[in-house]
Structures are given as C-alpha cells and as structure tokens.
Design a protein around this motif. Structure first.
Motif, PDB file in Angstrom:
ATOM      1  N   GLN A  59       0.842  -1.290  -0.197  1.00  0.00           N
ATOM      2  CA  GLN A  59       0.072   0.285   0.772  1.00  0.00           C
ATOM      3  C   GLN A  59       0.856   0.982   0.149  1.00  0.00           C
ATOM      4  OE1 GLN A  59      -0.881  -2.516   2.307  1.00  0.00           O
ATOM      5  NE2 GLN A  59      -2.024  -3.572   0.795  1.00  0.00           N
ATOM      6  N   GLY A  60       2.294   0.954   0.111  1.00  0.00           N
ATOM      7  CA  GLY A  60       3.032   2.288   0.464  1.00  0.00           C
ATOM      8  C   GLY A  60       3.762   2.488   1.298  1.00  0.00           C
ATOM      9  N   PRO A  61       4.319   3.744   1.896  1.00  0.00           N
ATOM     10  CA  PRO A  61       4.726   4.787   0.213  1.00  0.00           C
ATOM     11  C   PRO A  61       5.531   4.060  -0.271  1.00  0.00           C
ATOM     12  CG  PRO A  61       5.909   4.997   2.456  1.00  0.00           C
ATOM     13  CD  PRO A  61       4.934   3.791   2.711  1.00  0.00           C
ATOM     14  N   PHE A  62       5.872   4.989  -1.430  1.00  0.00           N
ATOM     15  CA  PHE A  62       6.411   4.041  -2.666  1.00  0.00           C
ATOM     16  C   PHE A  62       8.231   5.166  -2.976  1.00  0.00           C
ATOM     17  CE2 PHE A  62       1.807   2.544  -3.126  1.00  0.00           C
ATOM     18  CZ  PHE A  62       2.649   1.459  -3.779  1.00  0.00           C
ATOM     19  N   PHE A  63       9.113   4.541  -3.603  1.00  0.00           N
ATOM     20  CA  PHE A  63       9.926   5.929  -4.508  1.00  0.00           C
ATOM     21  C   PHE A  63      10.254   5.032  -5.479  1.00  0.00           C
ATOM     22  CE2 PHE A  63      12.116   6.426   0.794  1.00  0.00           C
ATOM     23  CZ  PHE A  63      11.597   6.907   1.146  1.00  0.00           C
ATOM     24  N   VAL A  64       9.769   6.082  -6.418  1.00  0.00           N
ATOM     25  CA  VAL A  64      10.039   5.326  -7.565  1.00  0.00           C
ATOM     26  C   VAL A  64      11.554   6.143  -8.424  1.00  0.00           C
ATOM     27  CG1 VAL A  64       9.184   5.360  -9.938  1.00  0.00           C
ATOM     28  CG2 VAL A  64       8.006   5.516  -7.945  1.00  0.00           C
TER      29      VAL A  64
END
Length: 127
Positions: A49-54
C-alpha cells in the motif's frame, strides 16, 4: 489522494543515473523491498500500500551540490529519516554506500549523500 482507479497511492519520484542501484541502496537502508523493476525504473515500497519511492533513469543526470552553491545544481528535495541511534544509523548508511556530507548545519541531524549524490538527513528521534 485517491486515484481514478479507486486505489490509494502516494510516493515520490527521484531521478538517478542508475535507478536499480539507488533503489537497492534505499531498500537496504530502510528495510523496505523493491516492489517493481523495469529498464529505467525501480520502485521501493514499505508495503504493497506504500509509501513508494520511484527511481527513474535520468540521462545527463547531474548530482545536486550540498550545501547549495550558486551556479551549481541545487537539491530539489531530500529525505528526512528519524532514527533512534544516530551514530549507528550513520555507520549503517555509510556501510551501504552513503557518504557523510562535509557541511553539517545542526546537532542531532546528520546530512549524508546517497550513491547518486542526493543529500538526505538522519534525524535523532529524541521522543
């Protein structure tokens, strides 16, 4: 933020000369996992569900300069991570490939530079 597909998502995108290598650095530093990888893009996630670093490929990438210097590439963002033991966290980050920045603007915070040159801070959680 609710996406048009009905799911929740949030994160940030960071330019890098080698997205996969920088994703591995942050995954190891944070104890997160690489949730997706393809040529030119790697995603690090705390959970599904995140958080995400792209991390995205940036041709002609220029590392930011810390502290900001007139006429040089300025940092456009930086991460702040709270830690319980600042000395141990700094040592671990350095073991993973970070370097301690020469300029340190305050106590109980250590500015480091990740392998792609982005500054980030480890902040002592005194609470």
């Amino acid at each position: 933020m609710r996406s048009r597909t009905g799911g929740m998502w949030w994160g940030t995108s960071i330019e890098a000369p080698d997205p996969s290598a920088l994703a591995r650095f942050y995954a190891d530093l944070l104890g997160w996992h690489i949730g997706h990888e393809e040529p030119g893009t790697a995603v690090v996630a705390a959970s599904p569900q995140g958080p995400f670093f792209v991390f995205q490929q940036a041709d002609g990438y220029q590392a930011p300069v810390w502290p900001p210097t007139e006429g040089e590439q300025r940092p456009m963002m930086h991460f702040d991570f709270q830690v319980g033991d600042l000395d141990s966290a700094v040592a671990e980050a350095v073991d993973l490939g970070a370097t301690v920045a020469e300029f340190q603007p305050q106590e109980n915070v250590c500015v480091l530079v990740d392998p792609a040159g982005h500054p980030f801070c480890l902040c002592l959680d005194e609470g």
